[in-house]
Design an enzyme around this catalytic site. Sequence first.
Site, short mmCIF file in Angstrom:
data_model
loop_
_atom_site.label_atom_id
_atom_site.label_comp_id
_atom_site.label_asym_id
_atom_site.label_seq_id
_atom_site.Cartn_x
_atom_site.Cartn_y
_atom_site.Cartn_z
N ARG A 47 57.03 81.48 30.47
CA ARG A 47 57.62 81.66 31.79
C ARG A 47 57.48 83.10 32.28
NH1 ARG A 47 62.89 77.47 31.55
NH2 ARG A 47 61.53 75.67 31.90
N TYR A 75 54.02 75.08 37.12
CA TYR A 75 54.02 74.81 35.66
C TYR A 75 55.02 75.67 34.86
CZ TYR A 75 49.92 78.13 35.09
OH TYR A 75 49.04 79.18 35.07
N GLU A 76 55.23 75.28 33.64
CA GLU A 76 56.28 75.86 32.78
C GLU A 76 57.66 75.72 33.42
OE1 GLU A 76 54.90 76.23 30.17
OE2 GLU A 76 52.89 76.92 30.59
N GLY A 77 57.88 74.62 34.11
CA GLY A 77 59.14 74.40 34.83
C GLY A 77 58.97 74.85 36.27
#
Lengths: 619, 619
Positions: free
Chosen positions: B319, B463-465
């Site tokens: 993140r 992406y990655e949340g």
Amino acid sequence: MVWALVDAPADPALVPDLKQDLLMTYQPPVRDHVFLLRDVLDIDQHGQLPAFADASFDLVEQILEGAAKFTGEVLAPLNGVGDKHGCVWNPDNSVTTPPGFKDAYKQLCDGGWTGLGSDPAYGGQGLPFVVGLAFSEMSSSANMAFSMYPGLAHGAYSAIHYGGSDVQKDTYLPKMVSGEWTGTMNLTEPHCGTDLGLLRTKAVPNGDGTYKISGQKIWISAGEHDMADNIVHLVLARIEGAPAGVKGISLFIVPKFLPKADGSVGERNTGVQCVGLEEKMGIHGNATCVMQYDDAQGWLIGEENSGLKLMFVMMNEARLGVGLQGVAQAEAAYQAAAAFAKDRLQGRSLTGPKNPDGPADPIIVHPDVRRMLLESKALIEGGRAFLFWTALHGDLAHGHPDEAVRAKAEDYMGLMTPVLKGYLTDKGFKVCSDAMQVHGGSGFTEHFPASQYLRDVRIALIYEGTNGIQALDLVGRKLAAKGGRAVMSFFQELDQFVGENDGDEALKPFIEALAAVKAQLQDGTMWLMQNGLQNPDNAGAASTDYMHLFGLTGLAYMWALMAKAANAKIAAGDSDPFYGAKLVTGRYFIERVLPDAGAHLAKLKTGSATLMALPAEAF
Amino acid sequence: MVWALVDAPADPALVPDLKQDLLMTYQPPVRDHVFLLRDVLDIDQHGQLPAFADASFDLVEQILEGAAKFTGEVLAPLNGVGDKHGCVWNPDNSVTTPPGFKDAYKQLCDGGWTGLGSDPAYGGQGLPFVVGLAFSEMSSSANMAFSMYPGLAHGAYSAIHYGGSDVQKDTYLPKMVSGEWTGTMNLTEPHCGTDLGLLRTKAVPNGDGTYKISGQKIWISAGEHDMADNIVHLVLARIEGAPAGVKGISLFIVPKFLPKADGSVGERNTGVQCVGLEEKMGIHGNATCVMQYDDAQGWLIGEENSGLKLMFVMMNEARLGVGLQGVAQAEAAYQAAAAFAKDRLQGRSLTGPKNPDGPADPIIVHPDVRRMLLESKALIEGGRAFLFWTALHGDLAHGHPDEAVRAKAEDYMGLMTPVLKGYLTDKGFKVCSDAMQVHGGSGFTEHFPASQYLRDVRIALIYEGTNGIQALDLVGRKLAAKGGRAVMSFFQELDQFVGENDGDEALKPFIEALAAVKAQLQDGTMWLMQNGLQNPDNAGAASTDYMHLFGLTGLAYMWALMAKAANAKIAAGDSDPFYGAKLVTGRYFIERVLPDAGAHLAKLKTGSATLMALPAEAF
């Protein structure tokens, strides 16, 4: 030059949960069009205008239904096809449009959709501008790249209709109204986009009233294609010996095929050729052409050196059309996002399961997903209302018997055009980006339509004058024109509306919000008057924030008008939940969009000192 | 599945004014890195930390110069190549990376760049996290798609380093540090992205400590490629009989080739195959894979059912890395826009010609163009500082001798990670869009790099949340963790800084702005505490605006720190114009970025009532 799909190992079938019904969601928003035309703008009250004489609301509603059927069933299914296949340039300088486009174009012509708002003298249907706009919105939502072909043709039609000779009108307009021939605007050259004074394309008189046109034009949308019998290029060029700069520019008709005396297509004007297509981020289905003119035969439109004025007839119409594209792409992208959000099961509501029998709740239960969807809805519906309201002023400007009404409407058209183009495309891009965000990872893949909407809409912030140019046009020309008469009229209209509805309890939040943002816009306008004249860089520095503040004010007015209309329906006992949803969406606008107005005002009042402080090499 | 250039009739040579030097502009911003590491963060004061013991600023500066040379000369020229060629999936389930990638990857490994911050016990260089981050920024600016291959490998390295057995560490880490083997994260399945509790991939024990892994994973970045000898997949799966939901998820190592006892590559783990590539809007040079697991051999990492905790070791690192991508793409796009704006001649300055001998002025004379560039500069430099400042806390958290310092640094890492990811990628996208806007029509064509930057950076918001998930993590977990200790520490630090610099006249505007925005953030935090607990939907409804308010506060602090450092240099007689430009850029941030804070605060305090009022079918 075209991006095409050359290899497809990741068959969508590999992704078992990919549902086909999420991939083609666009449903023309006839319900909202009906609300605007009937309940908000009440077009039946304008029966005294020629365009409305034969266009009762009931007839218009039938037209909308037909438009929805055609755009939804014929154009929308070709949108992804156009993106994936693109246009193909062939070595003989011809251009092949994507599969299905040619047939769809024939249906467009056969259905009479190309001449909705055109002059009946040339075969048009003479319908109100606002009705044509409603069709254009659906068409653009369904397939932006496709709808640019007839869109540019209509711009060229308008320029010839405004400035052409009787012979030119008789030769070209009937074919353009029927759609048999399309048209283009040729402005940009490699070294000159915004600054048309630099253009080099030259015109040499042949002595017989015709000219030899030579030069290169780039970014010519619909410059070459295989859907029409002829293409009528309108080309800006400089007649030999003309003054330098914008005062020496003339406008020419340069048809792909020379028309014969009987109006049919004659020999090829071999001096005009498409020598290549631009490779670009979106609108792959529209041919963006590099046009080469080598002693092409052309005819002057209007007077020598008056080309820019004529081009602005097309340009102003085109700018409104681009603002419309912002709303249209936003609508299509929003619909795709809303459908996805109701279908995609992921996580649970923060307040307990809403779909307890399923493995998870649909993501529309999450407030932050709703925030993106409701913001989109508020911007789209407000933007659509602003466009329709302005278009109705276009009708008033052309046909109203009272000169004062015509003058005010004309003022509004001038004032609102840059706001609609700049603000609505900026917001259209935001909505398309949020629509991708609602899709999560799926949105970034090309399996879903979100990427295409985002890639397609991005050009709308740039062409027909970048949004920065719109903002400059607003603060530099439109505000000051005729001693500021247009903006004064607008403030007066807002004050009057606020005054008239002061005691309406149901409307109170809308009226208060409108009064507040109008005061902010007036404050910003005063600041500009005081600081922009003494230092033009202050006007330039404030321009974009001012344009957004203006857009917010316009939408606040539209939301107040819509809320009033919805309240009236509810008070009259209409139980359609559409009206309640309209009021909630309007409340969202007030609570969560309008606070940006204060930020824009604060920014624009900071002036140009900091902006101009850095030397160029420090960037 | 890949978009490739199949036809190129519009040769750039047709556009005579297209200048090659505008097409590859990226210059690693070493000057700004030096300023941050030496003047603002003063890394030499941290010599007591193990990572810094051998990393004096002078050595770090040499590393930065080397990194700039490698990324600028080797990776940047391949960025457009990767976009145009994409990755190709072959029928034998192998993937071919774009031309030049394999050789560049070899140079990356040979230069030791894959192990900058890795553990010396496994061959790493053990340099500070913040130094690794500086390299990652340059690498990502130069070629985002390429830099994801080593980026994901490092995430997998961290998870094994944190949770693997000694045998696993000895087997995998040296190869991953050297870059001979890369790694991946396998989380997403078609029906489950954010909600990992739904995942179905299953693991069946073989009885010998290994497992058979079966299932399908999608969107696996760098899942298959031709640049490394082996690929170490970390796969989330559910052991037969494990509890439902996230409590039944375990993490497995599933190598493409089974390692032999001597550490070399053994036979193919035939149960893991890349069965396709995703067609997507950007990062075409990175292989986004559909991975099929059919009885693939896997080894459990850590305890059964503790997979999620381990995955978050990778995830938190990732993140931060994604927030970095936001800044990195913004930097590259900004550089391209600034170069274009200094070169493109169009129109005249509003205050009279600035290039009177030329046909027009460069467009950088226009205030509205400068607005876009200066806003970009303010966001990039502020964002970079925020990243570096946080990364330094990562170093403190791991190595500081004082437990209180470590605890506070750990708190900050947790609190800031979602802010950096969400706020900096939102703003990175805005900067890339403005960079396209500065280019005008050229920006929308694929001749210029602006489109690629915009298309590539867009995934970073997802992406990655998704950024919405980051905002929820911030308000739902990070704020409340340990009784709100992290945010209290941050407020205290800001108060202390404001108090200590109260009498500094040169710093006054920065201190006042920081105090004001800190008060707004505190107000928003209080509102959340009072309203989010009683109704979690209020927290969800406020989350994104709160995250942006937090980001603005973080940047206001960074700008105050940077202004203080710049003032000190100027006061000490340093005449480098860099410092003056820094102060102007900071002033821009205060005047024209910070006003958004009030709008975010107003919006977040409106609560969830309007958002939740509409039934799903009204969307």
